[in-house]
Scaffold this active site. Sequence first.
Site, short mmCIF file in Angstrom:
data_model
loop_
_atom_site.label_atom_id
_atom_site.label_comp_id
_atom_site.label_asym_id
_atom_site.label_seq_id
_atom_site.Cartn_x
_atom_site.Cartn_y
_atom_site.Cartn_z
N ASP A 20 0.84 -1.21 0.00
CA ASP A 20 0.00 0.00 0.00
C ASP A 20 0.87 1.24 0.00
O ASP A 20 1.98 1.25 0.51
CB ASP A 20 -0.93 0.01 1.23
CG ASP A 20 -2.19 0.82 1.00
OD1 ASP A 20 -3.27 0.22 0.85
OD2 ASP A 20 -2.10 2.07 0.95
N ASN A 71 -5.81 -4.05 -6.58
CA ASN A 71 -6.99 -3.42 -6.00
C ASN A 71 -6.80 -1.93 -5.70
O ASN A 71 -7.79 -1.21 -5.56
CB ASN A 71 -7.32 -4.21 -4.71
CG ASN A 71 -8.18 -3.46 -3.74
OD1 ASN A 71 -9.40 -3.44 -3.88
ND2 ASN A 71 -7.56 -2.82 -2.76
N TYR A 89 -12.47 7.91 -13.79
CA TYR A 89 -12.70 6.66 -13.06
C TYR A 89 -13.36 5.62 -13.97
O TYR A 89 -12.95 4.47 -14.05
CB TYR A 89 -13.57 6.94 -11.83
CG TYR A 89 -13.72 5.77 -10.88
CD1 TYR A 89 -12.80 5.59 -9.85
CD2 TYR A 89 -14.76 4.86 -11.00
CE1 TYR A 89 -12.94 4.52 -8.96
CE2 TYR A 89 -14.89 3.79 -10.12
CZ TYR A 89 -13.98 3.63 -9.10
OH TYR A 89 -14.11 2.57 -8.24
N LYS A 95 -11.74 2.13 -15.25
CA LYS A 95 -12.33 0.84 -14.85
C LYS A 95 -12.76 0.02 -16.07
O LYS A 95 -12.69 -1.20 -16.05
CB LYS A 95 -13.49 1.06 -13.88
CG LYS A 95 -13.06 1.61 -12.52
CD LYS A 95 -12.09 0.68 -11.79
CE LYS A 95 -11.78 1.13 -10.37
NZ LYS A 95 -10.80 0.27 -9.70
N ILE A 142 -19.59 0.29 -2.40
CA ILE A 142 -19.23 -0.49 -1.21
C ILE A 142 -18.90 0.48 -0.08
O ILE A 142 -18.23 1.51 -0.30
CB ILE A 142 -18.00 -1.39 -1.52
CG1 ILE A 142 -18.25 -2.26 -2.78
CG2 ILE A 142 -17.66 -2.28 -0.32
CD1 ILE A 142 -19.43 -3.21 -2.71
N THR A 181 -16.84 1.74 2.16
CA THR A 181 -15.41 1.77 2.55
C THR A 181 -14.97 3.23 2.67
O THR A 181 -15.71 4.14 2.27
CB THR A 181 -14.52 1.12 1.47
OG1 THR A 181 -14.46 2.02 0.34
CG2 THR A 181 -15.01 -0.24 1.03
#
Length: 267
Positions: free
Chosen positions: A55, A108, A174, A178, A207, A209
């Site tokens: 990360d 990810n 984005y 994607k 989601i 998050t």
Amino acid sequence: MSSTEHSTSTTPTPAPADRTEFAGRTALVTGGASGIGLALARRLAAGGAAVVVADYDEENARKAAAELERTGARAAAVAMDVTDPASVEAGVRFAVDTFGALHLAVNNAGIAGPSSPTGEYPVEDWNRVVATNLSGVFHSMRYELPAIVAAGGGAIVNMSSILGTNGFAGSPAYVAAKHGVVGLTKTAALEYAAQNVRINAVGPGFIDTPLLRNADPQAREHLISLHPAGRLGTAEEVAELAAFLLSDRASFIHGSYHLVDGGYSAP
Ligand code: NDP
């Protein structure tokens, strides 16, 4: 039974993982310190994999790896910026040096970028979002694939989105990135299937998050309303699908894009 127990917004808990599922395998998770990546790191570790948490946020990566180690898993953290090929190459080398080989990867790491129409979208944000969400996946596979082939094969999951096939006003970078992840996934899958590497993409709905941390309550309610399930998804629900795709149970699944979206894409 109360009315809440009948509600479509009830969030089920995934079944406990089979501790032998990924035994003897090493997995690398980019963006593994937060959200979906952290849920995946936990899920793969619970399935017996040695997990490298990679990360941008090094301190959180270390905390995540330490948490996994406390559960008895083998884990390590590495600082990685997926926009920088040299950083990715070093991170993959670290995984191989630390655990002997690389078999599984989840690409990810991603960012949302600002919301703005295409004709006004800041060019620097376009470059940053594409560099992270699309070039980051390319850089990751660029260095993971030789390592996985050298290990005799394995599997990769690339994190796309429902916006890998749908448009979304205000998010040109984005959405383009994607969509690109889906095409890149299919192409790499064609190239590596014969070398025993399965490569697939996952398309989550919205989601709950930290990625959505900037959404105000009204925007959040709007996002929820786009999902027939009546709620946002959980990181664990995405991790469950990705873990399946990484497992030998998905042995005939190559080069495809799998939704986990509460029905968002069904209409
Ligand atoms: P989070 O923000 O919770 O986690 C993303 C992680 O990636 C963070 O730890 C972040 O670090 C890290 N990261 C960001 N940039 C880089 C980089 N250049 N190199 C390495 N790591 C980086 O987001 P989510 O868990 O929600 O998202 C994970 C993936 O799922 C993303 O690809 C996202 O696009 C995708 N997705 C998410 C959805 C959602 O609704 N949440 C829906 C569909 C897809 P830091 O915190 O320091 O920035």
